[in-house]
Design an enzyme around this catalytic site. Structure first.
Site, PDB file in Angstrom:
ATOM      1  N   ASP A 194     -13.476 -29.588  52.333  1.00 27.67           N
ATOM      2  CA  ASP A 194     -15.234 -28.536  52.558  1.00 27.67           C
ATOM      3  C   ASP A 194     -15.053 -28.411  50.241  1.00 27.67           C
ATOM      4  O   ASP A 194     -14.594 -27.416  49.998  1.00 27.67           O
ATOM      5  CB  ASP A 194     -15.205 -27.729  52.811  1.00 27.67           C
ATOM      6  N   GLU A 251     -15.190 -33.598  49.353  1.00 29.28           N
ATOM      7  CA  GLU A 251     -17.035 -33.524  49.286  1.00 29.28           C
ATOM      8  C   GLU A 251     -17.382 -32.602  48.334  1.00 29.28           C
ATOM      9  O   GLU A 251     -16.820 -31.731  47.693  1.00 29.28           O
ATOM     10  CB  GLU A 251     -17.328 -32.305  50.725  1.00 29.28           C
TER      11      GLU A 251
END
Length: 652
Positions: free
Chosen positions: A315, A351
């Site tokens: 993330d 990401e």
């Protein structure tokens, strides 16, 4: 670090080791069933690691840390030994009666993995399915009530049979590290559902376990992994190492903040009372410091070696590359993951952005990336944006404009049209605007630029024409995703038409808004998805690296791009507003060839097909219900629809 951190069981008790560069003393507090504490000071110090032996510790022992040092927030120091802190290396957790989160000692040797082996599915064969452990099985028929919404529920035969029948090769689990609830959500009667609020990077989240005992919860997670492996399905974890649940200067002190705040968190230069934040959550881990880096790397290795997971999706991974402020492809974090032999065989997916930077295409060659440009350009093409055809073709071919110059393959691109963050596929094709009123933020939360459309109505409608168009568009998106070069990622539930009622930021909706609705679903869409995945996995022509001829290698992959009229494109064609249709002729030496026709125009378009490389073109799949199975050299494709044609090498 100079020694292993955390807990190591030995005869008569356990060795504990805690890193703190700025503390004066560290104590381990064993917490009994009645809440009483037995305190043992870690009297030895090697470098910045406090360590010592605690007698009587065994698997199941509950404990916390009390860390003594200066309390001077203006200098970045937030020590307070009145607070019982969670050991960041705890491998299981439990909540005390007063709400304090305690570590629980585990023994990894207690679990028998049997003949478990990682599937090690090559990226070229991988189809990722993003799901939430709780939401996937919370109402799933066939899963016993007491197992629904848990690791054991995901390990149940009904869940695994569904995934195997769908054809996916990997599940990407939304955060399963121990996280905590946000106070502001609880005050509104809401809960953090997504789990991007991690606190313990080595412990599974206990709410997703059917078992109450923390040791059994760890075993339950392992049992789930083993069951998925036995079905040939890999387990990828969505991990949140960029920040923790302790938030900004007003946030709670639960663990790292009270153990060694300036070592573990990045503080604002010249104002160390406040936190540098490129995550939008109040803090960012101090990845320029060895202690924070060691915690991340130790966590990754633990989940691979002890929990047998097969990969990670990071993330806001750009934050992890910010040693000095700007993203750095040569950062210590990227260098460490690159050289680590434990991580070498597993999948690493970034990401590639955070709140202050966008790095699609900027990660090293051994990484894959969520390709946000793929999402945006594919959405734009099918909703009819003019002048997008050239960019769209790049996305279908693996984004060579992003990756080829740096000698990275299309497998660097994790393609997706939808993900947990944003509209579901059904909502992408049903709403012009987000509808997040239930989140209690006045509709201010969530992305406003969704590149979505309701096609003449906002939300559910009885208009048959609009509903038919919406269904075609969903099929078009799924076909594009599963026929593009790269690694496809399917948002769990899109294959069934799952809706969130227009909520594109359902992070706080731990209810029917987010959970799978197994009672209702689009069987036609599900069948198409199964067929697309099976076709992709079976046909070499649809499993491209770069589409090109490669003489002398024994491999011959090719692509021929044609206009609808059968002519090859010239440079000026790509930006012409009226060009909204394209043909991809895909081949592989020794195998069947395919023609993929895509028409994003609002009118039917006549296609002139090139001569088939083998036997005559025959319809394989389409979103145009009126298209004939036997295909002539000319055919008209309905507005906003796709077709896949096959030219077989031999009559079947």
């Amino acid at each position: 670090m100079s020694r292993s951190l955390g807990v190591r069981l030995i005869e008569g008790g356990a060795e504990f080791a805690v890193y703190s560069e700025n503390a004066d003393a560290v104590a381990v507090c064993v917490v009994g069933a009645d809440g009483t504490e037995t305190r043992t000071d870690l009297g030895d110090r090697t470098g910045h690691v406090f360590h010592g032996f605690v007698r009587g510790v065994e698997p199941g022992t509950r404990y916390g840390l009390r860390v003594t040092g200066p309390s001077d927030p203006a200098s970045g120091l937030r020590f307070d030994d009145s607070k019982l802190l969670l050991d960041p290396y705890a491998t299981a957790t439990t909540d005390a009666s007063d709400g304090t989160i305690l570590g629980v000692v585990t023994d990894p040797r207690s679990f028998d993995w049997g003949d478990d082996a990682p599937p090690r599915t090559p990226l070229a064969d991988t189809v990722v399915y993003e799901l939430h452990v709780k939401g996937f099985t919370k109402t799933m028929p066939g899963v016993p009530e007491e197992l629904r919404g848990t690791y054991a529920g995901l390990a149940h035969g009904a869940a695994i049979d569904y995934l195997r029948d769908l054809g996916v090769t990997a599940v990407e689990l939304m955060p399963v590290h121990r996280f905590v609830q946000d106070g502001h959500l609880l005050e509104k009667g809401l809960r953090n559902y997504w789990g991007y609020n991690s606190l313990a990077f080595l412990a599974p989240h206990p709410e997703y376990a059917a078992a109450d005992d923390p040791l059994a919860q760890v075993d339950e997670f392992k049992t789930m992994v083993a069951a998925l492996h036995a079905a040939g399905i890999e387990v990828i974890l969505d991990v949140v190492y960029n920040h923790t649940a302790e938030g900004n200067h007003d946030g709670p002190t639960l663990s790292l903040k009270g153990i060694d705040n300036p070592s573990y968190y990045r503080l604002v230069e010249g104002d160390p009372e406040h936190y540098f934040d490129t995550t939008g959550t109040g803090n960012s881990l101090n990845v320029g410091h060895p202690a924070a880096l060691a915690l991340i790397m130790d966590s990754l290795r633990y989940w691979v070696t002890e929990m047998h997971v097969d990969g990670f999706r990071f993330d806001l991974a750009t934050t992890l590359t910010r040693q000095g402020g700007d993203p750095d492809v040569h950062s210590a974090f990227l260098a460490l993951t690159h050289q680590d032999p434990t991580l070498a065989p597993v999948k690493l997916i970034a990401e590639p952005w955070d709140t202050a930077g966008y790095q699609v295409g900027g990660f090293p060659a051994d990484w894959s990336e969520w390709n946000g440009r793929y999402r945006d350009d594919v959405r734009d093409f099918w909703r009819g944006r003019p002048g997008i055809l050239g960019t769209f073709s790049q996305r279908v071919l693996g984004s060579p404009d992003v990756y080829e110059a740096s000698r990275r393959s299309p497998l660097s691109s994790v393609n997706f049209v939808t993900a947990h963050d944003g509209f579901t596929l059904a909502d992408l094709t049903s709403y012009d605007e987000k509808h997040n009123e239930a989140n209690g933020e006045g509709g201010a939360d969530g992305e406003s630029d969704n590149r979505s459309s309701g096609y003449g109505a906002e939300g559910p409608t009885d208009d048959e024409g609009i509903n038919r168009l919406r269904t075609r568009q969903r099929k078009n998106f799924l076909a594009t995703l599963l026929l593009s070069a790269g690694v496809p990622m399917l948002l769990g539930g899109d294959e069934r038409g799952r809706t969130q009622g227009g909520n594109n930021n359902a992070y706080c909706q731990d209810n029917e808004t987010s959970w799978f609705d197994w009672e209702h679903g689009d069987d036609e869409l599900l069948d198409l998805t199964r067929r697309l995945i099976a076709l992709r996995r079976a046909e070499p022509a649809l499993q491209p690296d770069w589409y090109r001829e490669a003489p002398g290698t024994g491999i011959l992959r090719s692509v021929d791009l044609r206009r609808a009229d059968g002519r090859r494109f010239v440079a000026s064609d790509w930006l012409r507003a009226e060009h909204r249709a394209i043909v991809f002729i895909l081949g592989h030496a020794g195998h069947d060839a395919f023609a993929v026709l895509m028409n994003a125009a609002e009118n039917g378009v006549e296609f002139s097909l090139p001569r088939p490389p083998h036997h005559a073109w025959r319809l394989e799949l389409t979103s145009d219900e009126g298209l004939a199975v036997e295909v002539a050299r000319r055919l008209t494709l309905a507005p906003r629809s796709f077709a896949v044609l096959r030219s077989t090498r031999s009559l079947r």
